[in-house]
Design a protein around this motif. Structure first.
Motif, PDB file in Angstrom:
ATOM      1  N   GLY A  58       6.908  -8.347  25.629  1.00 31.18           N
ATOM      2  CA  GLY A  58       5.935  -7.818  24.682  1.00 31.18           C
ATOM      3  C   GLY A  58       5.776  -6.314  24.692  1.00 31.18           C
ATOM      4  N   HIS A  59       6.630  -5.610  25.427  1.00 28.21           N
ATOM      5  CA  HIS A  59       6.568  -4.148  25.440  1.00 28.21           C
ATOM      6  C   HIS A  59       7.297  -3.600  24.214  1.00 28.21           C
ATOM      7  N   GLN A  60       6.678  -2.641  23.580  1.00 27.80           N
ATOM      8  CA  GLN A  60       7.270  -2.065  22.380  1.00 27.80           C
ATOM      9  C   GLN A  60       8.498  -1.239  22.738  1.00 27.80           C
ATOM     10  N   LEU A  61       9.614  -1.548  22.059  1.00 27.76           N
ATOM     11  CA  LEU A  61      10.855  -0.793  22.248  1.00 27.76           C
ATOM     12  C   LEU A  61      10.976   0.324  21.217  1.00 27.76           C
ATOM     13  N   THR A  62      10.655   0.003  19.971  1.00 25.71           N
ATOM     14  CA  THR A  62      10.672   1.018  18.913  1.00 25.71           C
ATOM     15  C   THR A  62       9.406   0.852  18.079  1.00 25.71           C
ATOM     16  N   PRO A  63       8.802   1.952  17.668  1.00 27.48           N
ATOM     17  CA  PRO A  63       7.589   1.867  16.856  1.00 27.48           C
ATOM     18  C   PRO A  63       7.922   1.472  15.415  1.00 27.48           C
ATOM     19  N   PRO A  64       6.929   1.006  14.681  1.00 25.30           N
ATOM     20  CA  PRO A  64       7.173   0.707  13.269  1.00 25.30           C
ATOM     21  C   PRO A  64       7.431   1.994  12.488  1.00 25.30           C
ATOM     22  N   VAL A  65       8.157   1.857  11.384  1.00 27.62           N
ATOM     23  CA  VAL A  65       8.379   2.966  10.465  1.00 27.62           C
ATOM     24  C   VAL A  65       7.632   2.622   9.181  1.00 27.62           C
ATOM     25  N   TYR A  66       6.836   3.572   8.693  1.00 24.73           N
ATOM     26  CA  TYR A  66       6.005   3.344   7.519  1.00 24.73           C
ATOM     27  C   TYR A  66       6.568   4.039   6.287  1.00 24.73           C
ATOM     28  N   TYR A  67       6.301   3.457   5.117  1.00 23.03           N
ATOM     29  CA  TYR A  67       6.576   4.147   3.861  1.00 23.03           C
ATOM     30  C   TYR A  67       5.646   5.352   3.779  1.00 23.03           C
ATOM     31  N   ASP A  68       6.018   6.358   2.993  1.00 20.60           N
ATOM     32  CA  ASP A  68       5.204   7.568   2.913  1.00 20.60           C
ATOM     33  C   ASP A  68       4.212   7.545   1.753  1.00 20.60           C
ATOM     34  N   LYS A  69       4.026   6.401   1.123  1.00 18.92           N
ATOM     35  CA  LYS A  69       3.085   6.269   0.002  1.00 18.92           C
ATOM     36  C   LYS A  69       1.937   5.337   0.386  1.00 18.92           C
ATOM     37  N   TRP A  70       0.746   5.627  -0.133  1.00 18.60           N
ATOM     38  CA  TRP A  70      -0.451   4.805   0.080  1.00 18.60           C
ATOM     39  C   TRP A  70      -0.432   3.668  -0.940  1.00 18.60           C
ATOM     40  N   SER A  71      -0.589   2.446  -0.505  1.00 25.48           N
ATOM     41  CA  SER A  71      -0.457   1.280  -1.383  1.00 25.48           C
ATOM     42  C   SER A  71      -1.802   0.633  -1.704  1.00 25.48           C
ATOM     43  N   VAL A  72      -1.905   0.191  -2.955  1.00 29.06           N
ATOM     44  CA  VAL A  72      -3.095  -0.495  -3.441  1.00 29.06           C
ATOM     45  C   VAL A  72      -2.646  -1.638  -4.343  1.00 29.06           C
ATOM     46  N   ASP A  73      -3.215  -2.819  -4.141  1.00 31.58           N
ATOM     47  CA  ASP A  73      -2.991  -3.952  -5.035  1.00 31.58           C
ATOM     48  C   ASP A  73      -4.256  -4.174  -5.853  1.00 31.58           C
ATOM     49  N   VAL A  74      -4.070  -4.562  -7.121  1.00 26.00           N
ATOM     50  CA  VAL A  74      -5.221  -4.800  -7.996  1.00 26.00           C
ATOM     51  C   VAL A  74      -5.011  -6.082  -8.781  1.00 26.00           C
ATOM     52  N   LEU A  75      -6.046  -6.904  -8.818  1.00 22.86           N
ATOM     53  CA  LEU A  75      -6.128  -8.013  -9.772  1.00 22.86           C
ATOM     54  C   LEU A  75      -7.026  -7.516 -10.897  1.00 22.86           C
ATOM     55  N   TRP A  76      -6.408  -7.145 -12.004  1.00 27.21           N
ATOM     56  CA  TRP A  76      -7.177  -6.676 -13.157  1.00 27.21           C
ATOM     57  C   TRP A  76      -7.753  -7.881 -13.876  1.00 27.21           C
ATOM     58  N   ARG A  77      -9.021  -7.833 -14.197  1.00 27.66           N
ATOM     59  CA  ARG A  77      -9.696  -8.945 -14.872  1.00 27.66           C
ATOM     60  C   ARG A  77     -10.282  -8.485 -16.207  1.00 27.66           C
ATOM     61  N   ASN A  78      -9.955  -9.258 -17.240  1.00 32.17           N
ATOM     62  CA  ASN A  78     -10.556  -9.065 -18.567  1.00 32.17           C
ATOM     63  C   ASN A  78     -10.456  -7.637 -19.085  1.00 32.17           C
ATOM     64  N   LEU A  79      -9.264  -7.064 -19.010  1.00 36.49           N
ATOM     65  CA  LEU A  79      -9.048  -5.735 -19.574  1.00 36.49           C
ATOM     66  C   LEU A  79      -9.124  -5.805 -21.093  1.00 36.49           C
ATOM     67  N   PRO A  80      -9.577  -4.751 -21.735  1.00 32.67           N
ATOM     68  CA  PRO A  80      -9.536  -4.738 -23.206  1.00 32.67           C
ATOM     69  C   PRO A  80      -8.079  -4.751 -23.659  1.00 32.67           C
ATOM     70  N   GLU A  81      -7.866  -5.153 -24.899  1.00 34.39           N
ATOM     71  CA  GLU A  81      -6.510  -5.229 -25.441  1.00 34.39           C
ATOM     72  C   GLU A  81      -6.385  -4.353 -26.680  1.00 34.39           C
ATOM     73  N   ASN A  82      -5.153  -3.875 -26.927  1.00 35.60           N
ATOM     74  CA  ASN A  82      -4.897  -3.123 -28.152  1.00 35.60           C
ATOM     75  C   ASN A  82      -4.626  -4.099 -29.301  1.00 35.60           C
ATOM     76  N   GLU A  83      -4.291  -3.581 -30.477  1.00 38.54           N
ATOM     77  CA  GLU A  83      -4.086  -4.444 -31.653  1.00 38.54           C
ATOM     78  C   GLU A  83      -2.951  -5.443 -31.464  1.00 38.54           C
ATOM     79  N   GLU A  84      -1.960  -5.092 -30.612  1.00 38.87           N
ATOM     80  CA  GLU A  84      -0.830  -5.993 -30.361  1.00 38.87           C
ATOM     81  C   GLU A  84      -1.139  -7.035 -29.290  1.00 38.87           C
ATOM     82  N   GLY A  85      -2.331  -6.957 -28.709  1.00 45.01           N
ATOM     83  CA  GLY A  85      -2.710  -7.919 -27.677  1.00 45.01           C
ATOM     84  C   GLY A  85      -2.295  -7.519 -26.277  1.00 45.01           C
TER      85      GLY A  85
END
Length: 115
Positions: A58-85
């Motif tokens: 259980g000893h760490q041999l190599t550390p994790p490598v991270y992406y350089d961007k901050w991530s966000v997930d969104v569940l958009w609910r009931n967004l308005p729609e344009n004329e095309e829907g």
């Protein structure tokens, strides 16, 4: 029936993400921010690109490598729609839309990410 859209976003920093999240709207009661929107926003942070490795004890041999961007997930609910829907997303969000991470591990219970 409610329309729900699951999207993933990456930002240059947490502050950049937080600014857009704040623009969705909130009220402050007794020093606590409460959202005024129905969307579900998950502020994930820097995702792991390469997991850490460990030996048999259980000893760490190599550390994790991270992406350089901050991530966000969104569940958009009931967004308005344009004329095309088509949904109209809040200003500023779509320029940070992420595609190409179908192996992404985060999910919302019962919702699958589809590109």
């Amino acid at each position: 029936m409610a329309t729900i859209i699951y999207q993933k976003y990456t930002f240059d920093s947490q502050e950049q993400a937080d600014n857009l999240i704040d623009q969705l709207g909130y009220v402050v009661e007794e020093g606590v921010n409460y959202p005024t929107y129905l969307h579900t926003v998950s502020n994930l942070g820097f995702l792991i690109k390469t997991p850490a490795t460990y030996d048999d004890e259980g000893h760490q041999l190599t550390p994790p490598v991270y992406y350089d961007k901050w991530s966000v997930d969104v569940l958009w609910r009931n967004l308005p729609e344009n004329e095309e829907g088509n949904p109209i997303f809040p200003d500023g969000w779509q320029e940070y839309l992420l595609t190409g991470l179908s192996h992404y591990q985060h999910g919302f219970l019962g919702w699958t990410y589809n590109e």
